[in-house]
Design an enzyme around this catalytic site. Structure first.
Site, PDB file in Angstrom:
ATOM      1  N   HIS A  42       0.923  -1.154  -0.052  1.00  0.00           N
ATOM      2  CA  HIS A  42      -0.212   0.043  -0.089  1.00  0.00           C
ATOM      3  C   HIS A  42       0.664   1.324  -0.078  1.00  0.00           C
ATOM      4  O   HIS A  42       0.741   2.073  -0.918  1.00  0.00           O
ATOM      5  CB  HIS A  42      -1.083  -0.125   1.088  1.00  0.00           C
ATOM      6  CG  HIS A  42      -1.756   1.290   1.437  1.00  0.00           C
ATOM      7  ND1 HIS A  42      -2.371   1.996   0.467  1.00  0.00           N
ATOM      8  CD2 HIS A  42      -1.191   2.123   2.342  1.00  0.00           C
ATOM      9  CE1 HIS A  42      -2.831   3.033   1.014  1.00  0.00           C
ATOM     10  NE2 HIS A  42      -2.351   3.249   2.306  1.00  0.00           N
ATOM     11  N   HIS A  68       3.731   6.735   5.691  1.00  0.00           N
ATOM     12  CA  HIS A  68       2.717   7.330   5.942  1.00  0.00           C
ATOM     13  C   HIS A  68       1.879   6.991   6.901  1.00  0.00           C
ATOM     14  O   HIS A  68       1.075   7.577   7.600  1.00  0.00           O
ATOM     15  CB  HIS A  68       1.860   7.973   4.594  1.00  0.00           C
ATOM     16  CG  HIS A  68       0.957   6.938   3.966  1.00  0.00           C
ATOM     17  ND1 HIS A  68       1.450   6.071   3.216  1.00  0.00           N
ATOM     18  CD2 HIS A  68      -0.235   6.729   4.503  1.00  0.00           C
ATOM     19  CE1 HIS A  68       0.163   5.485   2.856  1.00  0.00           C
ATOM     20  NE2 HIS A  68      -0.649   5.740   3.390  1.00  0.00           N
ATOM     21  N   ASP A  69       1.894   5.527   6.994  1.00  0.00           N
ATOM     22  CA  ASP A  69       1.133   4.878   7.786  1.00  0.00           C
ATOM     23  C   ASP A  69       1.911   4.182   9.211  1.00  0.00           C
ATOM     24  O   ASP A  69       1.486   3.542  10.031  1.00  0.00           O
ATOM     25  CB  ASP A  69       0.523   3.530   7.134  1.00  0.00           C
ATOM     26  CG  ASP A  69      -0.846   4.235   6.657  1.00  0.00           C
ATOM     27  OD1 ASP A  69      -1.358   5.061   6.950  1.00  0.00           O
ATOM     28  OD2 ASP A  69      -1.323   3.406   5.621  1.00  0.00           O
ATOM     29  N   GLU A  72       0.954   5.762  12.497  1.00  0.00           N
ATOM     30  CA  GLU A  72      -0.550   5.259  12.779  1.00  0.00           C
ATOM     31  C   GLU A  72      -0.616   3.746  13.014  1.00  0.00           C
ATOM     32  O   GLU A  72      -1.170   3.275  13.966  1.00  0.00           O
ATOM     33  CB  GLU A  72      -1.487   5.554  11.677  1.00  0.00           C
ATOM     34  CG  GLU A  72      -2.905   5.928  12.182  1.00  0.00           C
ATOM     35  CD  GLU A  72      -3.828   6.639  10.989  1.00  0.00           C
ATOM     36  OE1 GLU A  72      -3.491   7.544  10.977  1.00  0.00           O
ATOM     37  OE2 GLU A  72      -4.650   6.048  10.666  1.00  0.00           O
ATOM     38  N   ASP A  73       0.162   2.974  12.258  1.00  0.00           N
ATOM     39  CA  ASP A  73      -0.403   1.543  12.343  1.00  0.00           C
ATOM     40  C   ASP A  73       0.900   0.809  12.921  1.00  0.00           C
ATOM     41  O   ASP A  73       0.936  -0.652  13.032  1.00  0.00           O
ATOM     42  CB  ASP A  73      -0.847   1.124  11.315  1.00  0.00           C
ATOM     43  CG  ASP A  73      -1.722   1.715  10.653  1.00  0.00           C
ATOM     44  OD1 ASP A  73      -2.743   1.757  11.584  1.00  0.00           O
ATOM     45  OD2 ASP A  73      -2.093   1.735   9.514  1.00  0.00           O
ATOM     46  N   ASP A 129      -3.361   8.445  -1.301  1.00  0.00           N
ATOM     47  CA  ASP A 129      -3.694   7.551  -0.487  1.00  0.00           C
ATOM     48  C   ASP A 129      -5.110   7.295  -0.424  1.00  0.00           C
ATOM     49  O   ASP A 129      -5.596   6.106  -0.607  1.00  0.00           O
ATOM     50  CB  ASP A 129      -3.246   8.107   1.026  1.00  0.00           C
ATOM     51  CG  ASP A 129      -3.497   7.010   1.953  1.00  0.00           C
ATOM     52  OD1 ASP A 129      -3.279   5.764   1.875  1.00  0.00           O
ATOM     53  OD2 ASP A 129      -4.107   7.586   3.249  1.00  0.00           O
TER      54      ASP A 129
HETATM   55 ZN    ZN Z   1      -2.495   4.807   3.705  1.00  0.00          ZN
END
Ligand code: ZN
Length: 191
Positions: A42, A68-69, A72-73, A129
């Site tokens: 992704h 980018h993630d 957050e993840d 995104d």
């Molecule tokens: Zn994303």
């Protein structure tokens, strides 16, 4: 836009580092689709959308797309990103990171409300995104999502993207085309 720009060895090294960092951080994650696609596909898709469609040649934007993630993840920290990739990349990743202490619905609302206040580079990442996500929602949907959830997701991205426009016409057009394809796909889908 300078499409013949050459990149320095340092810039390419940083981009490769970001790829390795994101791959390591996401190594145990998969997209929630029927096919067990590694999560890292992704962020790479987002970066390639910026590169190929948006013709983005800012190395910091491409690095932030890969990362980018991660805040957050994954267990990636702001300090790690700052030390490895610098302030500009950290700020960009922070700009596209939701506040996970908030309930999901509030986070979704915040994305709509904050979209137009973001930097140009953050808007470009968010456009790519959302485009990658609606493509996946249409063609590689999460196993446990109903058709209604998938349609609601598309409708929500329309509201977020409204705040991102005026940033990069090619990316915005690509979102619009992908949205129509995704809507067509969902409306022909009965399950
Ligand atoms: Zn994303």
């Amino acid at each position: 836009m300078n499409l013949t720009k050459t990149f320095s060895v340092d810039e390419i090294g940083l981009l490769l580092n970001a790829l390795q960092f994101a791959t390591t951080k996401h190594r145990n994650q998969q997209r929630k689709s029927r096919e067990a696609i590694p999560y890292i596909n992704h962020p790479i898709d987002v970066m390639m959308t910026l590169w190929e469609v948006g013709e983005i040649r800012e190395i910091s934007t491409l690095m932030a797309a890969l990362l980018h993630d991660t805040l957050e993840d994954t267990d990636a920290t702001e300090i790690e990103i700052l030390e490895l990739f610098g302030e500009q990349v950290l700020y960009l990743v922070q700009e596209v990171t939701d506040d996970k202490s908030l309930p999901k619905q509030q986070r979704k609302l915040n994305q709509i409300e904050s979209a137009s206040h973001k930097s140009v580079a953050a808007k470009q990442i968010k456009l790519a995104d959302k485009t990658c996500n609606i493509h996946d929602i249409a063609y590689l949907p999460p196993d446990n999502w109903s058709l209604q959830q998938r349609q609601d997701y598309l409708d929500w991205t329309i509201k977020v993207v409204a705040g991102l426009r005026g940033t990069n016409l090619a990316l915005e057009n690509h979102y619009d085309v992908t949205l129509i394809q995704a809507q067509t796909m969902l409306s022909s889908n009965v399950s």
